[in-house]
Design a protein around this motif. Structure first.
Motif, PDB file in Angstrom:
ATOM      1  N   LEU A   1     -26.136 -20.222   0.886  1.00 29.30           N
ATOM      2  CA  LEU A   1     -24.941 -21.055   0.712  1.00 29.30           C
ATOM      3  C   LEU A   1     -23.916 -20.784   1.808  1.00 29.30           C
ATOM      4  CD1 LEU A   1     -24.403 -23.183  -1.500  1.00 29.30           C
ATOM      5  CD2 LEU A   1     -22.731 -21.587  -2.467  1.00 29.30           C
ATOM      6  N   LEU A   2     -23.809 -19.530   2.228  1.00 27.32           N
ATOM      7  CA  LEU A   2     -22.851 -19.196   3.283  1.00 27.32           C
ATOM      8  C   LEU A   2     -23.206 -19.852   4.615  1.00 27.32           C
ATOM      9  CD1 LEU A   2     -22.290 -15.424   2.492  1.00 27.32           C
ATOM     10  CD2 LEU A   2     -20.509 -17.179   2.510  1.00 27.32           C
ATOM     11  N   LYS A   3     -24.453 -20.258   4.794  1.00 32.62           N
ATOM     12  CA  LYS A   3     -24.850 -20.939   6.025  1.00 32.62           C
ATOM     13  C   LYS A   3     -24.280 -22.352   6.115  1.00 32.62           C
ATOM     14  CE  LYS A   3     -29.296 -18.542   6.557  1.00 32.62           C
ATOM     15  NZ  LYS A   3     -30.776 -18.729   6.522  1.00 32.62           N
ATOM     16  N   VAL A   4     -24.022 -22.985   4.966  1.00 32.52           N
ATOM     17  CA  VAL A   4     -23.643 -24.400   4.969  1.00 32.52           C
ATOM     18  C   VAL A   4     -22.240 -24.667   4.452  1.00 32.52           C
ATOM     19  CG1 VAL A   4     -26.037 -25.146   4.766  1.00 32.52           C
ATOM     20  CG2 VAL A   4     -24.698 -24.798   2.687  1.00 32.52           C
ATOM     21  N   ALA A   5     -21.633 -23.722   3.758  1.00 29.63           N
ATOM     22  CA  ALA A   5     -20.334 -23.961   3.129  1.00 29.63           C
ATOM     23  C   ALA A   5     -19.189 -23.574   4.050  1.00 29.63           C
ATOM     24  CB  ALA A   5     -20.232 -23.179   1.828  1.00 29.63           C
ATOM     25  N   ASP A   6     -18.204 -24.449   4.136  1.00 28.24           N
ATOM     26  CA  ASP A   6     -16.952 -24.135   4.835  1.00 28.24           C
ATOM     27  C   ASP A   6     -15.885 -23.630   3.875  1.00 28.24           C
ATOM     28  OD1 ASP A   6     -17.708 -25.127   7.563  1.00 28.24           O
ATOM     29  OD2 ASP A   6     -17.986 -26.979   6.432  1.00 28.24           O
ATOM     30  N   VAL A   7     -16.003 -24.027   2.615  1.00 31.82           N
ATOM     31  CA  VAL A   7     -15.120 -23.555   1.548  1.00 31.82           C
ATOM     32  C   VAL A   7     -15.998 -23.266   0.337  1.00 31.82           C
ATOM     33  CG1 VAL A   7     -13.244 -24.157  -0.048  1.00 31.82           C
ATOM     34  CG2 VAL A   7     -13.123 -24.866   2.352  1.00 31.82           C
TER      35      VAL A   7
ATOM     36  N   ILE B   1     -15.334 -18.554   7.415  1.00 31.77           N
ATOM     37  CA  ILE B   1     -15.122 -18.703   8.856  1.00 31.77           C
ATOM     38  C   ILE B   1     -16.231 -17.954   9.560  1.00 31.77           C
ATOM     39  CG2 ILE B   1     -13.502 -18.339  10.748  1.00 31.77           C
ATOM     40  CD1 ILE B   1     -11.284 -18.195   8.527  1.00 31.77           C
ATOM     41  N   ARG B   2     -17.159 -18.718  10.132  1.00 28.25           N
ATOM     42  CA  ARG B   2     -18.311 -18.127  10.801  1.00 28.25           C
ATOM     43  C   ARG B   2     -18.008 -17.868  12.271  1.00 28.25           C
ATOM     44  NH1 ARG B   2     -20.493 -21.361   6.828  1.00 28.25           N
ATOM     45  NH2 ARG B   2     -20.017 -23.241   8.000  1.00 28.25           N
ATOM     46  N   SER B   3     -18.709 -16.894  12.820  1.00 30.21           N
ATOM     47  CA  SER B   3     -18.588 -16.631  14.253  1.00 30.21           C
ATOM     48  C   SER B   3     -19.205 -17.788  15.029  1.00 30.21           C
ATOM     49  CB  SER B   3     -19.302 -15.332  14.624  1.00 30.21           C
ATOM     50  OG  SER B   3     -20.711 -15.496  14.482  1.00 30.21           O
ATOM     51  N   GLU B   4     -18.838 -17.905  16.294  1.00 26.17           N
ATOM     52  CA  GLU B   4     -19.402 -18.964  17.138  1.00 26.17           C
ATOM     53  C   GLU B   4     -20.920 -18.830  17.230  1.00 26.17           C
ATOM     54  OE1 GLU B   4     -18.968 -20.686  21.720  1.00 26.17           O
ATOM     55  OE2 GLU B   4     -17.567 -19.187  20.936  1.00 26.17           O
ATOM     56  N   GLN B   5     -21.413 -17.593  17.318  1.00 28.58           N
ATOM     57  CA  GLN B   5     -22.852 -17.383  17.407  1.00 28.58           C
ATOM     58  C   GLN B   5     -23.554 -17.825  16.134  1.00 28.58           C
ATOM     59  OE1 GLN B   5     -20.510 -15.212  18.105  1.00 28.58           O
ATOM     60  NE2 GLN B   5     -20.843 -14.413  20.186  1.00 28.58           N
ATOM     61  N   GLU B   6     -22.949 -17.518  14.973  1.00 31.00           N
ATOM     62  CA  GLU B   6     -23.547 -17.909  13.701  1.00 31.00           C
ATOM     63  C   GLU B   6     -23.553 -19.418  13.551  1.00 31.00           C
ATOM     64  OE1 GLU B   6     -25.565 -17.332  10.288  1.00 31.00           O
ATOM     65  OE2 GLU B   6     -24.918 -15.727  11.620  1.00 31.00           O
ATOM     66  N   THR B   7     -22.469 -20.077  13.972  1.00 31.50           N
ATOM     67  CA  THR B   7     -22.402 -21.533  13.885  1.00 31.50           C
ATOM     68  C   THR B   7     -23.493 -22.171  14.730  1.00 31.50           C
ATOM     69  OG1 THR B   7     -20.021 -21.473  13.491  1.00 31.50           O
ATOM     70  CG2 THR B   7     -20.949 -23.554  14.285  1.00 31.50           C
ATOM     71  N   LYS B   8     -23.685 -21.674  15.960  1.00 34.44           N
ATOM     72  CA  LYS B   8     -24.728 -22.219  16.829  1.00 34.44           C
ATOM     73  C   LYS B   8     -26.114 -21.994  16.210  1.00 34.44           C
ATOM     74  CE  LYS B   8     -22.234 -21.749  21.207  1.00 34.44           C
ATOM     75  NZ  LYS B   8     -22.175 -21.018  22.503  1.00 34.44           N
ATOM     76  N   ARG B   9     -26.326 -20.831  15.609  1.00 34.06           N
ATOM     77  CA  ARG B   9     -27.611 -20.522  15.001  1.00 34.06           C
ATOM     78  C   ARG B   9     -27.885 -21.466  13.823  1.00 34.06           C
ATOM     79  NH1 ARG B   9     -27.288 -15.390  15.319  1.00 34.06           N
ATOM     80  NH2 ARG B   9     -26.180 -14.990  13.379  1.00 34.06           N
ATOM     81  N   ASN B  10     -26.886 -21.714  13.001  1.00 33.98           N
ATOM     82  CA  ASN B  10     -27.064 -22.614  11.873  1.00 33.98           C
ATOM     83  C   ASN B  10     -27.299 -24.044  12.323  1.00 33.98           C
ATOM     84  OD1 ASN B  10     -26.741 -20.485  10.115  1.00 33.98           O
ATOM     85  ND2 ASN B  10     -24.565 -20.882   9.764  1.00 33.98           N
TER      86      ASN B  10
ATOM     87  N   LEU C   1     -22.622 -29.252  -3.553  1.00 30.82           N
ATOM     88  CA  LEU C   1     -22.138 -29.325  -2.184  1.00 30.82           C
ATOM     89  C   LEU C   1     -21.411 -30.641  -1.981  1.00 30.82           C
ATOM     90  CD1 LEU C   1     -25.202 -27.972  -0.170  1.00 30.82           C
ATOM     91  CD2 LEU C   1     -23.254 -26.706  -1.077  1.00 30.82           C
ATOM     92  N   VAL C   2     -20.173 -30.543  -1.507  1.00 34.22           N
ATOM     93  CA  VAL C   2     -19.309 -31.712  -1.316  1.00 34.22           C
ATOM     94  C   VAL C   2     -18.995 -31.850   0.164  1.00 34.22           C
ATOM     95  CG1 VAL C   2     -17.164 -32.843  -2.002  1.00 34.22           C
ATOM     96  CG2 VAL C   2     -18.286 -31.239  -3.573  1.00 34.22           C
ATOM     97  N   PRO C   3     -19.617 -32.799   0.873  1.00 35.58           N
ATOM     98  CA  PRO C   3     -19.296 -33.024   2.283  1.00 35.58           C
ATOM     99  C   PRO C   3     -18.070 -33.929   2.407  1.00 35.58           C
ATOM    100  CG  PRO C   3     -21.004 -34.538   1.618  1.00 35.58           C
ATOM    101  CD  PRO C   3     -20.677 -33.712   0.395  1.00 35.58           C
TER     102      PRO C   3
ATOM    103  N   VAL D   1     -17.513 -28.345   1.003  1.00 39.56           N
ATOM    104  CA  VAL D   1     -17.060 -27.465  -0.074  1.00 39.56           C
ATOM    105  C   VAL D   1     -18.243 -27.190  -0.993  1.00 39.56           C
ATOM    106  CG1 VAL D   1     -15.514 -27.203  -2.046  1.00 39.56           C
ATOM    107  CG2 VAL D   1     -14.706 -28.338   0.040  1.00 39.56           C
ATOM    108  N   ALA D   2     -18.495 -25.926  -1.288  1.00 43.08           N
ATOM    109  CA  ALA D   2     -19.530 -25.535  -2.241  1.00 43.08           C
ATOM    110  C   ALA D   2     -18.856 -25.053  -3.516  1.00 43.08           C
ATOM    111  CB  ALA D   2     -20.409 -24.432  -1.666  1.00 43.08           C
ATOM    112  N   VAL D   3     -19.063 -25.801  -4.599  1.00 42.73           N
ATOM    113  CA  VAL D   3     -18.556 -25.381  -5.907  1.00 42.73           C
ATOM    114  C   VAL D   3     -19.680 -24.560  -6.529  1.00 42.73           C
ATOM    115  CG1 VAL D   3     -17.413 -26.097  -8.004  1.00 42.73           C
ATOM    116  CG2 VAL D   3     -17.290 -27.556  -5.973  1.00 42.73           C
ATOM    117  N   ALA D   4     -19.503 -23.245  -6.542  1.00 45.00           N
ATOM    118  CA  ALA D   4     -20.636 -22.325  -6.619  1.00 45.00           C
ATOM    119  C   ALA D   4     -20.814 -21.629  -7.954  1.00 45.00           C
ATOM    120  CB  ALA D   4     -20.500 -21.273  -5.518  1.00 45.00           C
ATOM    121  N   GLY D   5     -19.914 -21.839  -8.915  1.00 44.69           N
ATOM    122  CA  GLY D   5     -20.061 -21.095 -10.155  1.00 44.69           C
ATOM    123  C   GLY D   5     -20.038 -19.601  -9.895  1.00 44.69           C
TER     124      GLY D   5
END
Length: 223
Positions: free
Chosen positions: A192-198, A210-219, A150-152, A159-163
């Motif tokens: 991983l999808l909860k924290v990765a933007d790329v 690209i998460r929904s507004e509701q998902e972003t608030k939940r995370n 994970l690269v902040p 960015v998540a370099v995920a293999g």
């Protein structure tokens, strides 16, 4: 059910402070004749306080890897850390080029001539020393001991370099048949999808989450 969509990136270079991310070699997987297939893993360079290479491709890509590093002004001796997401030959084939680096292959950490214990199996993330937030997390499923970096601090977020946790964008038609444990991998993908933007997948170009507004608030409530 997570609410998100994905979108391909127009560039393999993601600027940022303190980290920039460069996809040096874009992984691929393609069928050839008689049931055979050809594949190679993505190779990603992270520049910042540390110089980190994620995966090294197969030995057949040695020259391409060295040329790609040279174009970035990086020599093998400059690489401080090599993170191999798992032990398949198309991801670890050029480890011998980086004898000075701290090396992670799956759940093994090798540093200055010795192996260093770490509880990846217990879910413990590993912060790269001096890496200003660079974090290796366990993401099992494709194999029993996959990891991701994970690269902040990039212009697009984390960015998540995920293999091979993700084979490519839109890989729902293929990833399960390549998985040692699809149920475990499904959980790792969701986390991983909860924290990765790329996400930089193992066998395709990087893509944006690209998460929904509701998902972003939940995370955000979970942080």
């Amino acid at each position: 059910m997570m609410e998100y969509r994905t979108s391909p990136l127009s560039s393999r270079d993601i600027p940022g402070v303190p980290h920039t991310v460069h996809v040096l070699l874009e992984g691929y997987c393609k069928d050839v004749a008689d049931g055979l297939f050809q594949a190679d893993g993505s190779v990603t360079l992270v520049l910042g306080p540390l110089t980190v290479l994620v995966d090294t491709a197969g030995p057949w890509s040695r020259d391409s890897l060295l040329e790609s590093l040279q174009r970035r002004g990086v020599t093998p001796a400059d690489v401080t850390h090599v993170v191999c997401t798992h032990g398949h030959s198309d991801h670890v084939g050029n480890l011998n080029l980086f004898p000075n680096a701290e090396i992670l292959v799956s759940y093994d950490i090798w540093r200055k001539g010795s192996y260093v214990p770490h509880d990846f199996r217990g879910g413990e993330p590993y912060l790269l020393p001096g890496g200003e937030g660079l974090k290796v997390v366990p993401t099992p499923g494709h194999t029993g001991s996959d990891i991701a970096l994970l690269v902040p601090g990039t212009s697009l977020g984390t960015v998540a370099v995920a293999g091979d946790l993700f084979e490519r964008e839109g890989d729902e038609d293929t990833w399960r048949q390549l998985s040692e444990n699809p149920e475990t991998q499904e959980r790792s993908r969701r986390e991983l999808l909860k924290v990765a933007d790329v996400i930089v997948p193992g066998h395709g170009p990087p893509f944006q989450v690209i998460r929904s507004e509701q998902e972003t608030k939940r995370n955000n409530r979970l942080v």
